[in-house]
Design a protein around this motif. Structure first.
Motif: not given
Lengths: 114, 246
Positions: A83-85, A87, B68-70, B72, B76, B79, B83, B182
Protein backbone atom coordinates in the motif's frame (compact mmCIF):
# COMPACT_ATOMS: atom_id res chain seq x y z
CA UNK A 1 -19.07 -23.20 8.46
CA UNK A 2 -17.76 -24.43 5.08
CA UNK A 3 -20.99 -23.13 3.49
CA UNK A 4 -20.48 -19.74 5.17
CA UNK A 5 -16.90 -19.62 3.84
CA UNK A 6 -17.95 -20.48 0.28
CA UNK A 7 -20.67 -17.84 0.47
CA UNK A 8 -18.11 -15.22 1.60
CA UNK A 9 -15.94 -16.06 -1.42
CA UNK A 10 -19.01 -15.91 -3.70
CA UNK A 11 -19.84 -12.42 -2.38
CA UNK A 12 -16.19 -11.43 -2.92
CA UNK A 13 -15.76 -10.66 0.77
CA UNK A 14 -12.98 -13.19 1.16
CA UNK A 15 -10.12 -14.25 -1.13
CA UNK A 16 -9.88 -17.95 -2.09
CA UNK A 17 -6.55 -18.66 -0.31
CA UNK A 18 -8.02 -17.47 3.01
CA UNK A 19 -11.14 -19.61 2.44
CA UNK A 20 -8.97 -22.69 1.88
CA UNK A 21 -6.91 -21.81 4.95
CA UNK A 22 -10.00 -21.53 7.18
CA UNK A 23 -11.49 -24.71 5.67
CA UNK A 24 -8.32 -26.54 6.74
CA UNK A 25 -8.63 -25.06 10.25
CA UNK A 26 -12.25 -26.24 10.56
CA UNK A 27 -11.42 -29.71 9.25
CA UNK A 28 -8.54 -29.90 11.74
CA UNK A 29 -10.92 -28.95 14.58
CA UNK A 30 -13.38 -31.69 13.53
CA UNK A 31 -10.61 -34.31 13.38
CA UNK A 32 -9.28 -33.16 16.75
CA UNK A 33 -12.78 -33.41 18.28
CA UNK A 34 -12.96 -37.10 17.27
CA UNK A 35 -9.41 -37.59 18.49
CA UNK A 36 -10.37 -36.40 21.98
CA UNK A 37 -12.77 -39.37 22.30
CA UNK A 38 -9.97 -41.87 21.91
CA UNK A 39 -7.60 -43.21 24.51
CA UNK A 40 -4.62 -41.67 22.65
CA UNK A 41 -5.45 -38.28 24.11
CA UNK A 42 -5.47 -39.65 27.65
CA UNK A 43 -2.05 -41.17 26.97
CA UNK A 44 -0.75 -37.88 25.60
CA UNK A 45 -2.16 -35.96 28.59
CA UNK A 46 -0.48 -38.24 31.10
CA UNK A 47 2.77 -38.14 29.07
CA UNK A 48 2.80 -34.33 29.18
CA UNK A 49 1.91 -34.25 32.87
CA UNK A 50 -1.36 -32.36 32.32
CA UNK A 51 -4.11 -32.98 34.91
CA UNK A 52 -7.18 -32.69 32.65
CA UNK A 53 -7.47 -33.61 28.98
CA UNK A 54 -9.59 -30.49 28.42
CA UNK A 55 -6.56 -28.35 29.26
CA UNK A 56 -4.58 -29.95 26.44
CA UNK A 57 -7.39 -29.21 23.98
CA UNK A 58 -7.44 -25.56 25.09
CA UNK A 59 -3.64 -25.41 24.89
CA UNK A 60 -3.63 -26.62 21.26
CA UNK A 61 -6.55 -24.32 20.47
CA UNK A 62 -4.56 -21.40 21.89
CA UNK A 63 -1.51 -22.36 19.79
CA UNK A 64 -3.65 -22.49 16.63
CA UNK A 65 -5.17 -19.05 17.37
CA UNK A 66 -1.71 -17.62 18.06
CA UNK A 67 -0.33 -19.06 14.80
CA UNK A 68 -3.28 -17.65 12.87
CA UNK A 69 -2.69 -14.22 14.47
CA UNK A 70 0.99 -14.24 13.48
CA UNK A 71 0.06 -15.38 9.96
CA UNK A 72 -2.37 -12.49 9.57
CA UNK A 73 0.10 -9.99 11.02
CA UNK A 74 2.59 -11.10 8.34
CA UNK A 75 -0.13 -10.73 5.69
CA UNK A 76 -1.08 -7.29 7.03
CA UNK A 77 2.56 -6.14 7.03
CA UNK A 78 2.94 -7.27 3.43
CA UNK A 79 -0.25 -5.42 2.42
CA UNK A 80 0.93 -2.28 4.29
CA UNK A 81 4.26 -2.37 2.42
CA UNK A 82 2.48 -2.75 -0.91
CA UNK A 83 0.00 0.00 0.00
CA UNK A 84 2.86 2.37 0.86
CA UNK A 85 4.49 1.73 -2.52
CA UNK A 86 1.17 2.29 -4.32
CA UNK A 87 0.44 5.54 -2.43
CA UNK A 88 3.96 6.84 -3.18
CA UNK A 89 3.73 5.92 -6.86
CA UNK A 90 0.24 7.43 -7.15
CA UNK A 91 1.42 10.65 -5.50
CA UNK A 92 4.36 11.00 -7.90
CA UNK A 93 2.29 10.17 -10.98
CA UNK A 94 -0.44 12.65 -9.92
CA UNK A 95 2.18 15.35 -9.41
CA UNK A 96 3.71 14.64 -12.83
CA UNK A 97 0.26 14.71 -14.44
CA UNK A 98 -0.48 18.05 -12.82
CA UNK A 99 2.84 19.39 -14.15
CA UNK A 100 2.06 18.17 -17.67
CA UNK A 101 -1.43 19.67 -17.51
CA UNK A 102 -0.09 23.05 -16.46
CA UNK A 103 2.78 23.04 -19.01
CA UNK A 104 0.71 23.83 -22.16
CA UNK A 105 -0.96 26.69 -20.32
CA UNK A 106 2.44 28.10 -19.39
CA UNK A 107 3.60 27.72 -23.01
CA UNK A 108 0.44 29.40 -24.25
CA UNK A 109 0.90 32.42 -22.00
CA UNK A 110 3.80 34.10 -23.93
CA UNK A 111 2.04 33.45 -27.26
CA UNK A 112 -1.15 35.09 -26.08
CA UNK A 113 0.84 38.09 -24.87
CA UNK A 114 2.38 38.47 -28.33
CA UNK B 1 30.42 29.94 -1.12
CA UNK B 2 26.65 29.86 -1.01
CA UNK B 3 24.37 27.04 -2.14
CA UNK B 4 23.72 28.98 -5.32
CA UNK B 5 27.44 29.39 -6.04
CA UNK B 6 27.96 25.71 -5.45
CA UNK B 7 25.24 24.90 -7.91
CA UNK B 8 26.60 27.24 -10.55
CA UNK B 9 30.17 26.03 -10.11
CA UNK B 10 29.50 22.32 -10.11
CA UNK B 11 26.40 22.35 -12.32
CA UNK B 12 24.89 19.96 -9.78
CA UNK B 13 21.21 19.73 -9.05
CA UNK B 14 19.97 19.85 -5.51
CA UNK B 15 16.49 19.17 -4.18
CA UNK B 16 15.14 20.22 -0.79
CA UNK B 17 12.63 17.64 0.46
CA UNK B 18 10.10 18.82 3.06
CA UNK B 19 7.89 16.08 4.51
CA UNK B 20 4.78 17.77 5.94
CA UNK B 21 1.68 16.63 7.78
CA UNK B 22 -0.82 19.28 8.93
CA UNK B 23 1.72 22.10 9.01
CA UNK B 24 -0.43 24.94 7.60
CA UNK B 25 0.71 27.32 10.33
CA UNK B 26 4.44 26.69 9.76
CA UNK B 27 4.84 25.88 6.08
CA UNK B 28 4.49 29.45 4.80
CA UNK B 29 7.31 30.70 7.04
CA UNK B 30 9.52 27.70 6.25
CA UNK B 31 9.07 28.09 2.48
CA UNK B 32 9.66 31.85 2.58
CA UNK B 33 12.91 31.27 4.47
CA UNK B 34 14.05 28.67 1.96
CA UNK B 35 13.16 30.82 -1.06
CA UNK B 36 15.01 33.74 0.51
CA UNK B 37 18.17 31.84 1.45
CA UNK B 38 18.37 29.20 -1.28
CA UNK B 39 16.58 30.65 -4.33
CA UNK B 40 18.49 28.41 -6.75
CA UNK B 41 17.62 25.11 -5.12
CA UNK B 42 14.53 23.16 -6.10
CA UNK B 43 12.00 22.47 -3.36
CA UNK B 44 9.41 19.72 -3.07
CA UNK B 45 6.84 19.44 -0.29
CA UNK B 46 5.67 15.91 0.41
CA UNK B 47 2.17 16.47 1.71
CA UNK B 48 1.59 13.33 3.74
CA UNK B 49 -2.21 13.20 3.68
CA UNK B 50 -2.68 16.51 5.47
CA UNK B 51 -6.27 17.40 6.35
CA UNK B 52 -5.49 21.12 6.52
CA UNK B 53 -4.27 23.56 3.87
CA UNK B 54 -0.57 22.59 3.90
CA UNK B 55 -0.59 21.50 0.25
CA UNK B 56 -2.58 24.51 -1.00
CA UNK B 57 -0.30 26.99 0.78
CA UNK B 58 2.81 25.42 -0.74
CA UNK B 59 1.24 25.37 -4.23
CA UNK B 60 0.29 29.04 -3.89
CA UNK B 61 3.97 29.83 -3.26
CA UNK B 62 4.78 28.07 -6.54
CA UNK B 63 6.38 25.07 -4.85
CA UNK B 64 6.06 21.56 -6.26
CA UNK B 65 3.82 19.45 -4.04
CA UNK B 66 3.58 15.67 -4.04
CA UNK B 67 0.51 14.60 -2.07
CA UNK B 68 -0.04 11.20 -0.48
CA UNK B 69 -3.74 10.32 -0.62
CA UNK B 70 -3.56 9.21 3.02
CA UNK B 71 -1.20 9.69 5.96
CA UNK B 72 1.58 7.12 5.57
CA UNK B 73 4.05 8.35 8.18
CA UNK B 74 7.21 10.47 8.25
CA UNK B 75 9.46 7.75 6.82
CA UNK B 76 7.18 7.11 3.85
CA UNK B 77 7.06 10.84 3.11
CA UNK B 78 10.86 11.08 3.21
CA UNK B 79 11.13 8.04 0.95
CA UNK B 80 8.74 9.63 -1.58
CA UNK B 81 10.99 12.70 -1.54
CA UNK B 82 14.09 10.56 -2.14
CA UNK B 83 12.34 8.71 -5.00
CA UNK B 84 11.32 12.05 -6.46
CA UNK B 85 14.95 13.21 -6.29
CA UNK B 86 16.01 10.02 -8.02
CA UNK B 87 13.45 10.40 -10.80
CA UNK B 88 14.31 14.08 -11.22
CA UNK B 89 18.00 13.29 -11.76
CA UNK B 90 19.18 15.28 -8.75
CA UNK B 91 22.72 14.99 -7.42
CA UNK B 92 21.96 16.03 -3.84
CA UNK B 93 18.96 15.92 -1.55
CA UNK B 94 18.45 18.03 1.56
CA UNK B 95 15.96 16.74 4.14
CA UNK B 96 14.32 19.70 5.86
CA UNK B 97 11.51 19.70 8.46
CA UNK B 98 8.28 21.60 7.89
CA UNK B 99 7.84 22.62 11.54
CA UNK B 100 10.31 25.51 11.50
CA UNK B 101 12.99 23.76 13.58
CA UNK B 102 15.64 23.88 10.88
CA UNK B 103 17.26 27.07 9.69
CA UNK B 104 17.54 27.58 5.91
CA UNK B 105 20.83 29.50 6.27
CA UNK B 106 22.46 26.30 7.64
CA UNK B 107 21.74 24.30 4.44
CA UNK B 108 24.82 25.72 2.77
CA UNK B 109 27.16 24.27 5.44
CA UNK B 110 25.74 20.78 4.98
CA UNK B 111 25.57 20.97 1.21
CA UNK B 112 29.12 22.28 0.89
CA UNK B 113 30.48 19.39 2.93
CA UNK B 114 28.78 16.79 0.70
CA UNK B 115 29.62 18.62 -2.52
CA UNK B 116 33.30 18.80 -1.56
CA UNK B 117 33.23 15.02 -1.14
CA UNK B 118 34.04 15.17 2.58
CA UNK B 119 31.15 12.79 3.25
CA UNK B 120 28.16 11.05 1.65
CA UNK B 121 25.70 12.24 4.29
CA UNK B 122 26.01 15.46 6.28
CA UNK B 123 23.96 15.51 9.49
CA UNK B 124 22.97 18.78 11.11
CA UNK B 125 23.83 18.28 14.78
CA UNK B 126 22.54 20.18 17.80
CA UNK B 127 24.97 18.58 20.20
CA UNK B 128 28.41 19.54 18.90
CA UNK B 129 28.35 22.93 20.59
CA UNK B 130 24.99 22.55 22.36
CA UNK B 131 23.60 25.75 20.91
CA UNK B 132 20.00 26.68 20.17
CA UNK B 133 17.14 24.29 20.92
CA UNK B 134 18.10 21.35 23.11
CA UNK B 135 15.50 18.58 23.70
CA UNK B 136 14.18 17.51 27.09
CA UNK B 137 16.34 15.39 29.44
CA UNK B 138 14.49 12.05 28.80
CA UNK B 139 14.80 12.60 25.06
CA UNK B 140 18.46 13.51 25.37
CA UNK B 141 19.06 10.35 27.42
CA UNK B 142 17.40 8.30 24.65
CA UNK B 143 19.51 10.01 21.99
CA UNK B 144 22.66 9.39 24.06
CA UNK B 145 21.76 5.71 24.52
CA UNK B 146 21.26 5.16 20.79
CA UNK B 147 24.41 7.11 20.07
CA UNK B 148 26.35 4.70 22.32
CA UNK B 149 24.71 1.64 20.67
CA UNK B 150 25.51 3.04 17.22
CA UNK B 151 29.12 3.60 18.20
CA UNK B 152 29.42 0.09 19.63
CA UNK B 153 28.03 -1.50 16.45
CA UNK B 154 29.66 0.68 13.82
CA UNK B 155 32.65 2.29 15.53
CA UNK B 156 31.47 5.76 14.50
CA UNK B 157 30.34 8.39 16.92
CA UNK B 158 27.21 10.30 15.95
CA UNK B 159 25.94 12.64 18.67
CA UNK B 160 22.60 13.66 17.18
CA UNK B 161 21.11 10.39 15.95
CA UNK B 162 17.58 11.82 15.70
CA UNK B 163 18.39 14.81 13.52
CA UNK B 164 16.15 15.02 10.48
CA UNK B 165 18.27 17.78 8.97
CA UNK B 166 20.47 15.94 6.51
CA UNK B 167 22.07 16.35 3.12
CA UNK B 168 22.73 13.26 1.03
CA UNK B 169 24.64 12.70 -2.17
CA UNK B 170 23.09 10.68 -4.99
CA UNK B 171 24.74 7.39 -3.99
CA UNK B 172 23.32 7.71 -0.46
CA UNK B 173 19.79 8.72 -1.38
CA UNK B 174 19.67 6.11 -4.14
CA UNK B 175 20.48 3.55 -1.46
CA UNK B 176 17.83 4.85 0.97
CA UNK B 177 15.09 5.38 -1.64
CA UNK B 178 14.91 1.61 -2.04
CA UNK B 179 14.16 0.77 1.57
CA UNK B 180 13.15 3.27 4.23
CA UNK B 181 11.29 2.57 7.49
CA UNK B 182 7.85 4.17 7.87
CA UNK B 183 8.06 5.18 11.54
CA UNK B 184 10.80 7.07 13.36
CA UNK B 185 13.66 6.54 10.92
CA UNK B 186 16.61 7.50 13.10
CA UNK B 187 19.57 5.55 14.41
CA UNK B 188 18.73 2.46 12.35
CA UNK B 189 19.08 4.42 9.11
CA UNK B 190 22.44 5.79 10.24
CA UNK B 191 23.59 2.29 11.20
CA UNK B 192 22.48 0.94 7.82
CA UNK B 193 24.44 3.68 6.07
CA UNK B 194 27.55 3.16 8.22
CA UNK B 195 27.52 -0.62 7.78
CA UNK B 196 27.29 -0.10 4.03
CA UNK B 197 30.43 2.04 4.11
CA UNK B 198 28.78 5.42 3.60
CA UNK B 199 30.71 8.31 5.11
CA UNK B 200 28.69 10.32 7.64
CA UNK B 201 29.71 13.65 9.06
CA UNK B 202 28.09 15.73 11.76
CA UNK B 203 28.00 19.45 11.21
CA UNK B 204 27.25 21.93 13.95
CA UNK B 205 23.91 23.68 13.39
CA UNK B 206 21.42 25.69 15.39
CA UNK B 207 17.89 24.45 15.65
CA UNK B 208 14.77 26.14 16.97
CA UNK B 209 11.71 24.82 18.75
CA UNK B 210 8.67 23.98 16.61
CA UNK B 211 6.83 27.19 15.76
CA UNK B 212 3.15 26.22 15.95
CA UNK B 213 1.17 23.07 16.59
CA UNK B 214 2.21 19.85 18.24
CA UNK B 215 4.60 17.14 17.21
CA UNK B 216 3.05 14.01 15.70
CA UNK B 217 4.97 12.04 18.34
CA UNK B 218 2.42 11.56 21.15
CA UNK B 219 3.38 10.59 24.76
CA UNK B 220 2.32 6.99 23.97
CA UNK B 221 4.60 7.01 20.93
CA UNK B 222 7.43 8.31 23.12
CA UNK B 223 7.15 5.11 25.17
CA UNK B 224 7.03 2.96 22.05
CA UNK B 225 9.83 4.86 20.31
CA UNK B 226 12.90 3.37 22.10
CA UNK B 227 11.64 -0.17 21.55
CA UNK B 228 11.00 0.51 17.85
CA UNK B 229 14.43 2.04 17.31
CA UNK B 230 16.14 -0.70 19.32
CA UNK B 231 14.38 -3.41 17.28
CA UNK B 232 15.25 -1.63 14.04
CA UNK B 233 18.91 -1.42 15.08
CA UNK B 234 19.01 -5.14 15.92
CA UNK B 235 17.31 -6.04 12.60
CA UNK B 236 19.64 -3.77 10.60
CA UNK B 237 22.70 -5.25 12.27
CA UNK B 238 21.53 -8.86 11.93
CA UNK B 239 20.66 -8.27 8.28
CA UNK B 240 24.16 -6.95 7.64
CA UNK B 241 25.74 -9.73 9.69
CA UNK B 242 23.87 -12.46 7.77
CA UNK B 243 23.66 -11.02 4.26
CA UNK B 244 26.57 -8.59 4.25
CA UNK B 245 26.33 -5.38 2.25
CA UNK B 246 22.91 -4.57 0.87
Amino acid sequence: MIVVLINLVRKKKMEEPFCIFWAFVFVAIIIFTFFTRTYYLEDLVSLMGIAYSGNLVFFFGFLVVLTVQIYFTVQMSSVTRKLKAVVQELAMVSSKLEELRSEPREKEKPDSQD
Amino acid sequence: MTASHAKENNRSKCLIVIPAFNEEKNIQFVLEGLIRHCPELDIVVINDGSTDKTGEIAKKRGIKVISHCSNMGYGAAVQTGLKSGLNGGYDFVVLFDADGQHRPEEIDKLLRSVQKGECDVAIGSRFINNRGYIPSIPRRLGIRLFSVILRALSGTRINDVTSGFQTLNRRAFEFLAEEYPTNFPDADILLLLLLNRFRLKEIDVNMDTRMYGESTITPLMTLYYPFRVFLAIVVAYLHFFIHGKK
